[in-house]
Every structure is written in C-alpha cells, then in structure tokens.
Motif scaffolding. Sequence first.
Motif, short mmCIF file in Angstrom:
data_model
loop_
_atom_site.label_atom_id
_atom_site.label_comp_id
_atom_site.label_asym_id
_atom_site.label_seq_id
_atom_site.Cartn_x
_atom_site.Cartn_y
_atom_site.Cartn_z
N UNK A 1 4.19 -48.66 -48.90
CA UNK A 1 2.95 -47.91 -48.70
C UNK A 1 1.73 -48.81 -48.67
N UNK A 2 1.90 -50.07 -49.03
CA UNK A 2 0.77 -51.00 -49.05
C UNK A 2 0.38 -51.49 -47.67
N UNK A 3 -0.73 -52.20 -47.62
CA UNK A 3 -1.25 -52.79 -46.39
C UNK A 3 -1.04 -54.30 -46.48
N UNK A 4 -0.25 -54.87 -45.59
CA UNK A 4 0.12 -56.28 -45.71
C UNK A 4 -1.09 -57.19 -45.60
N UNK A 5 -2.04 -56.87 -44.73
CA UNK A 5 -3.23 -57.71 -44.58
C UNK A 5 -4.10 -57.66 -45.84
N UNK A 6 -4.23 -56.45 -46.40
CA UNK A 6 -5.02 -56.29 -47.62
C UNK A 6 -4.37 -57.04 -48.77
N UNK A 7 -3.05 -56.97 -48.89
CA UNK A 7 -2.38 -57.66 -49.99
C UNK A 7 -2.40 -59.17 -49.80
N UNK A 8 -2.40 -59.64 -48.57
CA UNK A 8 -2.56 -61.08 -48.37
C UNK A 8 -3.94 -61.54 -48.82
N UNK A 9 -4.96 -60.75 -48.53
CA UNK A 9 -6.31 -61.09 -49.01
C UNK A 9 -6.35 -61.08 -50.53
N UNK A 10 -5.71 -60.07 -51.14
CA UNK A 10 -5.71 -59.97 -52.60
C UNK A 10 -5.01 -61.18 -53.22
N UNK A 11 -3.88 -61.56 -52.63
CA UNK A 11 -3.16 -62.74 -53.10
C UNK A 11 -4.01 -63.99 -52.97
N UNK B 1 0.84 -52.85 -60.77
CA UNK B 1 1.62 -52.43 -59.62
C UNK B 1 2.01 -53.63 -58.76
N UNK B 2 2.87 -53.37 -57.78
CA UNK B 2 3.29 -54.41 -56.84
C UNK B 2 2.17 -54.63 -55.83
N UNK B 3 1.34 -55.63 -56.12
CA UNK B 3 0.23 -55.99 -55.25
C UNK B 3 0.28 -57.50 -55.00
N UNK B 4 -0.68 -57.99 -54.21
CA UNK B 4 -0.68 -59.38 -53.78
C UNK B 4 -0.35 -60.41 -54.84
N UNK B 5 -0.98 -60.38 -56.02
CA UNK B 5 -0.71 -61.41 -57.03
C UNK B 5 0.70 -61.39 -57.62
N UNK B 6 1.46 -60.32 -57.38
CA UNK B 6 2.85 -60.31 -57.84
C UNK B 6 3.79 -60.98 -56.85
N UNK B 7 3.26 -61.46 -55.72
CA UNK B 7 4.08 -62.05 -54.66
C UNK B 7 4.91 -63.23 -55.14
N UNK B 8 4.35 -64.03 -56.05
CA UNK B 8 5.07 -65.24 -56.49
C UNK B 8 6.42 -64.92 -57.11
N UNK B 9 6.50 -63.81 -57.83
CA UNK B 9 7.75 -63.45 -58.51
C UNK B 9 8.78 -62.94 -57.50
#
Length: 334
Positions: free
Chosen positions: A261-271, A31-39
């Motif tokens: 629907x995601x949480x930006x702070x959570x996804x930054x931590x995941x990234x 899914x579209x989560x923190x580690x997909x941010x680079x793309x």
Amino acid sequence: MFARLSGLAAALTLAVPAWAQTEMPFALDWKFEGPSAAYFAAIDNGHFEAEGLSVEVTAGQGSLDAIPKVATGAFPVGFADINSLMRFLDQNPGAPVTAVMMVYDKPPFAIVGRKSQGITDVASLNGSTLGAPPPDGAWAQFPIFAAANDLDVDSITVEPVGFPTREPMLAEGEVDSVTGFSFSSYLNLVRLGVPEDDIVTILMADHGVDLYGNAIIVNTDFAAANPDAVKGFLRAVAKGWADVIADPAMGAQAVIDRNPAGDVDLEQRRLQLAIDANVATPFAMENGMGGIDDARMAAAIEQTKLVYEFQNEPDASLYFDPQYLPDAADRMLK
C-alpha cells in the motif's frame, strides 16, 4: 510494566533453546517504511542467512514499543530509542535488555510545523498548539528541547493525539505543529497534500539536544547464551545499511514488497532523509556504524537529568554494551 510481564518472561525462558540457534525475530519500532529498508535488504541479500540466522521483522507501534517485548524475551532483538531505554531500566532495575548497536547516531526527534499556522522557528512555538502522541519518542525528549531553548512551556497548548491522527490533524490545521521523527512526519504531510514550502522541520539535535537516537537492543539473557548469533545479527544489519546507502531504490522496493500500500518514491525519499541526517553521520562514516562516544553518552545522561529524576544512579554501561559489535571493518557504510 516489567513486573507485570514477568510471568511471560518466565514462560518464554523455557522456549529459548528452541529458537536460539538460528531464529532471531526482530521487533521494529514502527511501520514498514523507508528507514526499515536496511533490515529487509539484509534478508533479501542473504546477509542474515550467511550468518546462520533466520530473521522475521515485525512492525511496531512507536519508539517505546520494542523495549518491553525484548525485556520479557518475547523478542531477542529489537529497535528502540536509547533514551526511553534509560528510563525503562531506571524504572525496572535489572530488566534483561540493553542497546548493542547505535543506528541513529543523530536522532530524528523533531517538531514539524506549518508556516501557515505561524510556525517558522523555535521561538514561534511559544503560544502555539502542539500535537504529541504520548508514547512518541520525540515527545519524550521535548522537555529537554524546551529547556535548552528557554521555551515558555506554559504558553504552549499540548494536544494529546494518536499516531494515526497526528499528521492529519496538522494537515487540517487543528494543531500548529507535532512531535515526531523528522523523516516520517514530513513526508506523511506531503502525502496528505500539504505544500512542501509550508512545512518547517525543527530537528532537536540542531537546537541543543545532545542525545543519541534509536539503537538495536537485545535481551541480555539471550545475548549471553548466544554471543555469536548477536554479533552475526549486527554484522548483517551493518551490511544491510551499506546496501541501501549504495542503492536506495533497491531499499525502497524491499519496503514496498512488504507494504504494497506504500508509495515507492515516497519511501525512497524517506529512506534517503534518514540516511543523510541520522545514519551516515561523519562519526559513523569514519568509525563504522554502531558505536558511541563515551563522552557524548555521559553528556546525554547529564542532559536527561535536567528533565528526568533518576530513581537510581544512572550508569552508561547499563544502557549500551559494545561487546557484541563486530570489527569496525565489518561496520563500514561505504
């Protein structure tokens, strides 16, 4: 699997010239989560456009998901576990797919458990209940992890679970631990309200598993016909990773722009977890991201042989082709 999809491959071959020049749809593993941010950063910051490419990112359903999509030509490029790719190619000799850029130099395969459920270290997995989605990349490597650590696998009750129910079952105490990617399962539990001091992450790479992780994979027919496009794609991906390493908040926002629907702070931590543990490793920081060490790859194949019987003699050159990697200067992460 590949044989059943060969008809689709033949049909898509006719369509290649229509999109090969500039369009490169990209199949993610998840899914579209923190580690997909680079793309997404590579799109938003114009790196793909500068290479003359139009890239649309499509979410996936697990570590194995992108491999048949790329092998059939449905997607020219994707993101997948290289160890699963080895087995796919062994079972489908000649399938036109290979890895061309290592992203998770240190794989995120993990066992994530709860102290309150008795999981404190590797040995505590004996006699416990483990939740594992059958298509999960971490579950695919569990036999290697178990062998490296002399686990009594007969004492471990394995509960097949779905991806959507994996962390909720652990949060509810229905299983003691789960297989998964370290950055995903950990923060999914946090979002479900599990106290962080109750969560234990056992990274397989820290306990005897010498494998690589997820890589950019490519349809080899497409790559042979469009080598500059593939090289440009990889160059843009490296720049996207450099961007989000320099500014993780920007990267997290790029994810939320696609996943409101995601949480930006959570996804930054995941990234950040993925950057620190899996991408910006000492090897990648020194040599530029994307390459592999031949000796380590050979060792990974030998380790895989301990738990998987190859039908054909394994050949590292089938699983990773470095010819499309841009110059090291274009792959530096800082």
